[in-house]
Design an enzyme around this catalytic site. Structure first.
Site, PDB file in Angstrom:
ATOM      1  N   LYS B 120       0.815  -1.215   0.000  1.00  0.00           N
ATOM      2  CA  LYS B 120       0.000   0.000   0.000  1.00  0.00           C
ATOM      3  C   LYS B 120       0.851   1.267   0.000  1.00  0.00           C
ATOM      4  CE  LYS B 120      -3.435  -2.769   0.125  1.00  0.00           C
ATOM      5  NZ  LYS B 120      -4.025  -3.132  -1.176  1.00  0.00           N
ATOM      6  N   GLU B 205      -2.729   7.652   7.149  1.00  0.00           N
ATOM      7  CA  GLU B 205      -3.593   8.433   6.258  1.00  0.00           C
ATOM      8  C   GLU B 205      -4.494   9.303   7.114  1.00  0.00           C
ATOM      9  OE1 GLU B 205      -4.379   5.536   2.377  1.00  0.00           O
ATOM     10  OE2 GLU B 205      -6.035   6.023   3.723  1.00  0.00           O
ATOM     11  N   ARG B 297      -8.100  -7.644  -9.383  1.00  0.00           N
ATOM     12  CA  ARG B 297      -8.873  -8.875  -9.581  1.00  0.00           C
ATOM     13  C   ARG B 297     -10.302  -8.485  -9.941  1.00  0.00           C
ATOM     14  NH1 ARG B 297     -11.929  -7.917  -5.139  1.00  0.00           N
ATOM     15  NH2 ARG B 297     -10.855  -7.161  -3.307  1.00  0.00           N
TER      16      ARG B 297
END
Lengths: 183, 505, 505, 183
Positions: B120, B205, B297
């Protein structure tokens, strides 16, 4: 003929009598006249005192489930009564949902000292052994199901009296896992 | 690029997505092999596949996560390709590499793209470099110690979100508000992340509390063509799990839609993306949007895009993997009407959504105009504790959002799953909620607007009456009651057809 | 025009279309009352409606055709409107008038349009006047005697079609080829028409033997707005009954589509048409097209248009009847992908398609992406001799025609109707036929290309084995077999859920 | 245990024996080993000599219907055999389809002289009476079902010996309607 069911609201008794092509149903102190309009597989279409009632029913062993019309599903257990009398026992609602009684039959005693499985699942870890003294909030057992992990913690400082499960055990909701006593 | 014919696919997944993949293969004339666990030998995905091979014990780590075994089976059985579905090995770059190394096609992006987006912190850096706005935060080099993170946190202010670099599904995540102890939160998140992913790296974040989760579906082929199939709004989440998804987003206007779409294509191009993927954004009330992550995906909620764009995403995945070029350009794509998906989960809304397991005594699903059901179970199947709780998805499509909501309400009313508890009552409450109906749900909707929700199943007298009548009918049949009995042949394993009718006829 | 609120609709029909209408009403928040015959008290359309009223004995003339009774029930029950569906009273102008006279809304066109289009000779004259090409023929004033018809026939040449002015559904129709006796054919047609319609008037059309049946769906509102929703190809017909319908037509190109669409709108405007209707054309190999007739009602095959255009035609019917204006203009409409419908009829393809009646012991329908089922029956329902043989419609939608054909093949394979014979094997043969697959089927397809078809059900040994196993399981359960028995509770009316599994677990 | 079925191909006998968790099925002179993988409502998943076989089955009284895998439906009647022996009688296929035996049990004699119902339906009109002499092609009875009208005609010049139906009668396919004899 009497039928007895246990659900979230306690035990309920229902009597059904055939009168020609109608049925008379005795439930909660009231009589209702029921006509079966259609019974096809799990689908029942009834007229109850002239009011239409559509239902889907399913059973396995003593388990019963029913969905009325466009509503939600409800679960019950069919139970045996000692006699053919309409004894109606209302018990206090349990914390767990209707129809999810533990496999062992009776719900585990809901005492503060008993830590029970909060869901069907597998024991991922047992963190205590008999004789341990644990603090409030300490993890006793980790239970896992459907990718969800649930930690069962001590509600208060306590002595571990008995551990009723081991890692890898598959348990139904409500099963006793750890017995605590005042420390 | 040359095409690589795909004639036989190993489906390395289970449940509704495995059924969905098998169906797509049937339509493409591709043979299917279901790799199933011992628990799933008679499951629906095993039944609909052309062949089935048991690859291991029920726990996923012994079956659906055994990449080596899956590749071995695929080779032994003459497969050309493996479709990983979602979850399990779908975002495992080592598996994707091993599949390709074994001379098989991995139906998904290249391992490098999976690896980049799986880290990430690296993904954030790559997106920043590509000019894709990311949620304000701090990732440093991706392996920052607590001291640096604390200093960065002071700069960012509160509330904050601590996230795992290797994260996903909410694990290793901690919300830090003004009153919380940052140091303690960092230690807890690191512990959890280490345990869950074997990787304790963290990043920060800013917490955007009341945002919309809007994501863009992209499709890219080997030749470098990349299109976006517009947005899905997945703001209705419970503990970071999506419950209700829709397309288009009731919040997005044409300008936001176009800007997000272009940004998503830029993000995909930046990592050399091929095949189907989703770029997730958090969108603020001011219509600013920030990259959250890219899912490399097919996603659970892909049907709402299929219904609004008319594109079959699973077939597109397979065709792209076979080296075919996209048969459409961006200008050919448009959306029509509104689609909503509801996930039917085996979980008990009356018991804090705890998983509910057991045999499905009855599963009946709605049909009719604009209703699609992607189910992974049927009557008689088991919901087992070993896998996730998704049983089926109900998807509706209608002219506009109000019509779609109404259609979904009726579809949910026509859905019966008996034998295990499901979230159906909760889904119905979501659909009925004024905030949802107004298109105003944000990621705070479930925790804020739905907080007070309790199921209300009313007086069970009608239910008890119905059960007693049914039990009485059963007893009468067993006793060969002359009216009911019809020769006593009704107590048989196929008695779904034992119709009975009085009067009128 | 002012809107007329519709809050309660009487559904004057049965089977799948009555279910379809009830669903549309549910979605619009409109209450429904099913007017049912004694035979249909527990039928699916009776079950899904909000209320049901028995209006008469099983034969349609005593129930579904009793206009007076239906209007009376609608008034008594506080309905605002009557939806006639298709067939029965849907194209009876006297009924439409009586409904309006009773202060109710007839959901369909004005009686004048129904009457005009019901008189095939008058309709031809009106179309000619409006510049709509009609099949070359002779209708005179619509009441020509044999002498005039014989002279006209000599001018037209052979082969010819004699048709009843009051006709419909193939009755009163005669093909006359070179070798046939025209006089005898005229007398036979007149007799049949008199008997069927109480009206012996005839007219002539040139027989276009090997044409395509392509029809245009139109929608028009009170304000005079009229749009066309493109074509359906219904060339696959058996004895003038459609079996398989699709949209778009594999034969139509953009030019033909546009010309036919514009012509259909002209035809609708010429008769002051309001609501949903269909203009049927015969299209020759040279792409010339000729007006055949206009169906002044919703049609069985309407779903293929719904799936390709995204417009819900039944809801549109109701909204138009309520005085609402069309919410779209012609330029807003387009088609996407390809849709096919197959009609599942209770008829035995092994016995010259004779109707098959009895209880439906099991009905299972397919689901999944792009599959829609409009069913009028479920497990346990009756297929009775009193009504037509349509049990359900399977409709699929996919990116293109080959994908739709493949999807339909799989959908038909996933359809189970046990207990009555159905045309499923025949439908599967149509889908498999090279002529159909090539998009080359004309109205001669069934009689020419499918002529040699016989069902081939192969060796029944697997079937017998399966039955014996099932009967053995049943017997074991009845005897309380310790492995099967589970306490002997499985022989019950809800035993659909009596799953049983050996090994593995 | 023996089971007997009548279908389009005649009467067939099947023997099923339980052997532990397997079944041995004797049919058409061959033995097959059958494993039941799953039985849920009408759905059966079998392994027959290792080959997977999926089926849907339904029954009502003696009627049996089955759909194998993606194939078409087949109908049979379960019939009783005099003994528990596997007597296999193959009869010639009847003109009518499997499973549509007339309600009265036995198919009507398919002699040229017997005119039988060609479908389930209602008698819309009877055009002859006993003693009439009819020409080949003359309509004897009009039968109606599902909006379809079917005319039953004399196969050749004949004498009407007996009329076995009247207007309004509801008949099953195969029922005798008119008995003719050479005129």
């Amino acid at each position: 003929m009497w039928f007895h069911y246990r659900g979230a609201g306690g035990n309920r008794a229902v009597r059904v009598e055939r009168r020609g092509e109608h049925y008379v149903v005795h439930l909660g102190g009231r009589l209702r006249e029921v006509i079966i309009r259609r019974a096809a597989g799990p689908a029942l279409d009834l007229l109850v005192d002239g009011r239409p009632l559509r239902a889907l029913v399913a059973a396995e062993g003593d388990r019963r489930a029913v969905k009325l019309g466009d509503g939600d599903a409800l679960s019950f257990d069919r139970v045996d009564a000692g006699s053919d009398e309409g004894v109606e026992v209302r018990i206090e609602p349990r914390a767990s949902a209707p129809g999810d009684a533990p496999a062992a039959g009776r719900p585990a005693p809901d005492l503060p000292e008993a830590v029970t499985a909060s869901m069907d699942g597998q024991i991922a870890a047992v963190m205590v052994k008999p004789g341990d003294v644990v603090e409030a909030g300490a993890t006793l057992v980790v239970l896992e199901a459907m990718k969800m992990e649930m930690r069962l913690v001590a509600p208060r400082r306590a002595l571990v009296r008995h551990v009723a499960c081991q890692t890898g055990d598959v348990v139904r909701r409500g099963r006793l896992l750890v017995q605590l006593e005042a420390a | 690029m040359a095409t690589r014919p795909i004639r036989r696919i190993l489906i390395a997944n289970r449940g509704e997505i495995a059924v969905r993949i098998a169906r797509a293969c049937d339509e493409l004339g591709i043979a299917t092999i279901a790799a199933v666990s011992e628990a799933d030998q008679a499951a629906m995905h095993a039944r609909v596949a052309g062949e089935r091979v048991v690859v291991g014990a029920p726990p996923a780590r012994d079956s659906y996560l055994r990449g080596d075994r899956l590749i071995e089976v695929a080779r032994q059985r003459g497969c050309d390709a493996i479709h990983p579905g979602y979850g399990f090995l779908s975002q495992n770059p080592a598996f994707a590499e091993a599949v390709e190394r074994a001379g098989l096609i991995f139906i998904g992006p290249k391992a490098a793209a999976i690896r980049l987006m799986g880290d990430k912190a690296a993904a954030r850096r790559a997106m920043v470099a590509a000019g894709v706005p990311v949620v304000p935060g701090y990732e440093g080099a991706g392996d920052e110690d607590d001291g640096r993170l604390v200093r960065a946190a002071d700069r960012l202010g509160r509330p904050l979100l601590i996230k795992a670099v290797a994260g996903g599904g909410g694990r290793g995540m901690r919300v830090v508000r003004a009153e919380d102890d940052l140091g303690e939160a960092l230690r807890a998140a690191r512990r959890e992340s280490e345990k869950a992913f074997g990787d304790g790296r963290l990043f920060l974040e800013r917490l955007i509390d009341d945002a919309r989760h809007i994501e863009i579906q992209v499709l890219a082929d080997d030749s470098g063509d990349c299109v976006q199939l517009f947005e899905r709004d997945c703001s209705v989440q419970r503990r970071f799990q999506k419950i209700v998804e829709e397309a288009p987003s009731p919040f997005a206007d044409a300008d936001l839609r176009q800007r997000m779409g272009e940004t998503a294509v830029r993000a995909a191009r930046a990592c050399g993306y091929v095949n189907a993927g989703t770029v997730e954004f958090l969108v603020g009330a001011d219509r600013s949007f920030h990259f959250l992550e890219m899912n490399t995906r097919i996603q659970v909620e892909h049907p709402v895009t299929e219904m609004t764009t008319g594109i079959d995403l699973v077939k597109a995945q397979i065709r792209i993997a076979a080296g075919e070029r996209l048969p459409f350009a961006q200008a050919d794509l448009s959306t029509r009407g509104a689609a909503i998906e509801c996930r039917i989960n085996a979980e008990d809304p009356d018991a804090e959504f705890a998983p509910s397991t057991g045999r499905i005594l009855l599963a009946e699903f709605p049909d009719g105009p604009g209703v699609r059901v992607d189910a992974g179970i049927g009557t008689g199947d088991e919901a087992t504790m070993h896998y996730d709780s998704l049983l089926a998805k109900i998807i509706v499509h209608a002219e506009d959002r109000p019509a779609a909501i109404r259609r979904m309400e009726l579809a949910l009313a026509g859905t019966a799953v008996l034998g295990v508890a499901t979230n159906l009552p909760y889904l119905r409450a979501v659909l009925a909620h004024p905030t949802f109906r107004a298109g105003a749900a944000t990621t705070a909707f479930v925790s804020r607007d739905m907080a007070g929700w309790r199921s209300d199943r009313g007086d069970p007298e009608d239910a008890l009456l119905t059960l007693a009548i049914a039990d009485h009918l059963r007893a009468a049949r067993r006793d060969g009651d002359p009216v009911m009995g019809r020769g006593g042949r009704h107590d048989d394993p196929w008695c779904r057809a034992d119709g009975y009718r009085v009067g009128g006829r």
